[in-house]
Design a protein around this motif. Structure first.
Motif, PDB file in Angstrom:
ATOM      1  N   ARG A 216       0.828  -1.199   0.000  1.00 45.34           N
ATOM      2  CA  ARG A 216       0.000   0.000   0.000  1.00 45.34           C
ATOM      3  C   ARG A 216       0.867   1.255   0.000  1.00 45.34           C
ATOM      4  O   ARG A 216       1.837   1.347   0.748  1.00 45.34           O
ATOM      5  CB  ARG A 216      -0.914   0.023   1.224  1.00 45.34           C
ATOM      6  N   CYS A 217       0.511   2.174  -0.887  1.00 49.24           N
ATOM      7  CA  CYS A 217       1.125   3.512  -0.934  1.00 49.24           C
ATOM      8  C   CYS A 217       2.591   3.519  -1.372  1.00 49.24           C
ATOM      9  O   CYS A 217       3.235   4.571  -1.336  1.00 49.24           O
ATOM     10  CB  CYS A 217       1.013   4.207   0.431  1.00 49.24           C
ATOM     11  N   VAL A 218       3.150   2.396  -1.800  1.00 48.58           N
ATOM     12  CA  VAL A 218       4.543   2.400  -2.240  1.00 48.58           C
ATOM     13  C   VAL A 218       4.622   2.908  -3.679  1.00 48.58           C
ATOM     14  O   VAL A 218       3.630   2.919  -4.406  1.00 48.58           O
ATOM     15  CB  VAL A 218       5.187   0.997  -2.166  1.00 48.58           C
ATOM     16  N   ARG A 236      -3.190  -1.237  -2.966  1.00 52.28           N
ATOM     17  CA  ARG A 236      -4.034  -0.057  -2.922  1.00 52.28           C
ATOM     18  C   ARG A 236      -3.187   1.197  -2.727  1.00 52.28           C
ATOM     19  O   ARG A 236      -2.282   1.218  -1.900  1.00 52.28           O
ATOM     20  CB  ARG A 236      -5.074  -0.180  -1.813  1.00 52.28           C
ATOM     21  N   ALA A 237      -3.493   2.206  -3.523  1.00 57.08           N
ATOM     22  CA  ALA A 237      -2.786   3.492  -3.496  1.00 57.08           C
ATOM     23  C   ALA A 237      -1.301   3.363  -3.822  1.00 57.08           C
ATOM     24  O   ALA A 237      -0.528   4.269  -3.560  1.00 57.08           O
ATOM     25  CB  ALA A 237      -2.965   4.190  -2.150  1.00 57.08           C
ATOM     26  N   ALA A 238      -0.895   2.250  -4.431  1.00 56.88           N
ATOM     27  CA  ALA A 238       0.484   2.113  -4.904  1.00 56.88           C
ATOM     28  C   ALA A 238       0.591   2.772  -6.272  1.00 56.88           C
ATOM     29  O   ALA A 238      -0.301   2.627  -7.112  1.00 56.88           O
ATOM     30  CB  ALA A 238       0.872   0.643  -5.002  1.00 56.88           C
ATOM     31  N   ASP A 239       1.676   3.503  -6.506  1.00 51.11           N
ATOM     32  CA  ASP A 239       1.899   4.172  -7.786  1.00 51.11           C
ATOM     33  C   ASP A 239       2.516   3.167  -8.751  1.00 51.11           C
ATOM     34  O   ASP A 239       3.635   2.706  -8.562  1.00 51.11           O
ATOM     35  CB  ASP A 239       2.837   5.366  -7.585  1.00 51.11           C
ATOM     36  N   LEU A 240       1.770   2.838  -9.807  1.00 44.02           N
ATOM     37  CA  LEU A 240       2.195   1.803 -10.760  1.00 44.02           C
ATOM     38  C   LEU A 240       2.466   2.359 -12.151  1.00 44.02           C
ATOM     39  O   LEU A 240       2.538   1.595 -13.116  1.00 44.02           O
ATOM     40  CB  LEU A 240       1.126   0.706 -10.840  1.00 44.02           C
ATOM     41  N   ILE A 241       2.663   3.661 -12.257  1.00 43.72           N
ATOM     42  CA  ILE A 241       2.849   4.239 -13.581  1.00 43.72           C
ATOM     43  C   ILE A 241       4.082   3.635 -14.268  1.00 43.72           C
ATOM     44  O   ILE A 241       5.167   3.557 -13.701  1.00 43.72           O
ATOM     45  CB  ILE A 241       2.975   5.777 -13.499  1.00 43.72           C
ATOM     46  N   GLY A 242       3.889   3.114 -15.466  1.00 40.89           N
ATOM     47  CA  GLY A 242       4.990   2.566 -16.248  1.00 40.89           C
ATOM     48  C   GLY A 242       5.533   1.236 -15.772  1.00 40.89           C
ATOM     49  O   GLY A 242       6.507   0.731 -16.338  1.00 40.89           O
TER      50      GLY A 242
END
Length: 289
Positions: A216-218, A236-242
């Motif tokens: 979460r949130c990483v 949840r709320a983890a940044d997965l862009i790219g």
């Protein structure tokens, strides 16, 4: 894990229809413009600008219902974010490259540029739906408008556009929106995440064993998650862009409020009916195979 945890600071905006691929309104551009090499994803080599031999005269795929069985798994993963119909219907006014063969090579070069712009529109639209990113909503909206204006340029201007520079400007805002949102979620969590590893951008997590991990949130921006085991993980709320999700096991994982997750990533991963996805994304049919 408690189901009463507060994720109210996150609410992704529903992307408009023009950011969803509509193959019925496209001139088969992904099948002609893009190159691919024989591999586990493609059964043959194809050069950029060379129409696939499976592309029919009506711009439909002749093996659409059998792509994975015939060695074209990559085609079932790809998503253009609606760039195909934008180039076909707007940039070239509905005149296809069969009707005007002299436009073909230019059209095939314009398509990847438009695809990048539409991907940025997807991210900006999503970030505008996050209440915690309120301090930069005005800047995000301005950048969204600027990017939309770029999609309306002439073919010649699109080919002259420095997409990399524009992407850099957009990325600064997206990163800030992500930081604001993830920090707000952390503050609101009734059960704070356990101490988590700090993953740098582009982290090498190929084949990583992260089953059931609390992520979460990483930030997993640009991470290589190829064939990693994320089954049952909480993203949840983890940044997965790219992030590269090729063959990533997300069976039973919770991605319901992951940040910057795209259909392209989901299509490349291995999930099941227990995988939780954001409402704006859909489970690919091949997950049921």
């Amino acid at each position: 894990m408690s189901e009463t945890q507060d994720y109210s600071t996150y609410s992704a905006a529903e992307p408009p229809l023009n950011l969803r691929a509509d193959c019925e309104q496209c001139f088969g551009l992904c099948c002609a413009a893009l190159p691919f090499a024989v591999s586990a994803d493609f059964a043959m080599d194809k050069a950029a600008g060379q129409p696939c031999h499976n592309l029919q005269a009506d711009f439909r795929c002749g093996i659409h219902t059998r792509l994975r069985e015939t060695g074209f798994r990559g085609c079932t993963v790809y998503d253009c974010f609606g760039a195909g119909q934008q180039v076909s219907s707007v940039t070239y006014g509905g005149v296809n490259w069969h009707q005007a063969p002299d436009t073909a090579s230019q059209m095939f070069e314009v398509f990847p540029v438009m695809r990048q712009l539409h991907e940025l529109l997807w991210y900006l639209t999503e970030a505008l739906g996050w209440p915690a990113a309120g301090p930069i909503h005005h800047a995000l909206a301005d950048m969204l408008k600027k990017t939309e204006q770029l999609t309306m340029l002439t073919p010649e201007s699109l080919l002259e556009l420095n997409v990399g520079a524009h992407r850099g400007e957009v990325n600064e805002l997206l990163l800030r929106a992500s930081e604001l949102t993830r920090e707000a979620v952390r503050r609101n969590l009734k059960q704070t995440p356990k101490r988590q590893k700090n993953y740098g951008r582009g982290a090498d997590l190929i084949g990583a064993k992260l089953k059931g991990a609390d992520l979460r949130c990483v930030s997993l921006r640009g991470a290589y998650l190829i064939a990693a085991d994320l089954s049952g993980a909480d993203l949840r709320a983890a940044d997965l862009i790219g992030a590269d999700f090729r063959d990533t096991n997300i069976c039973g994982a919770d991605l319901s409020s992951s940040l910057f997750l795209t259909q392209f990533q989901i299509n490349a991963a291995k999930g099941n009916a227990a995988t939780k996805l954001p409402a704006r994304l859909t489970a690919p049919t091949h997950w049921l195979d």
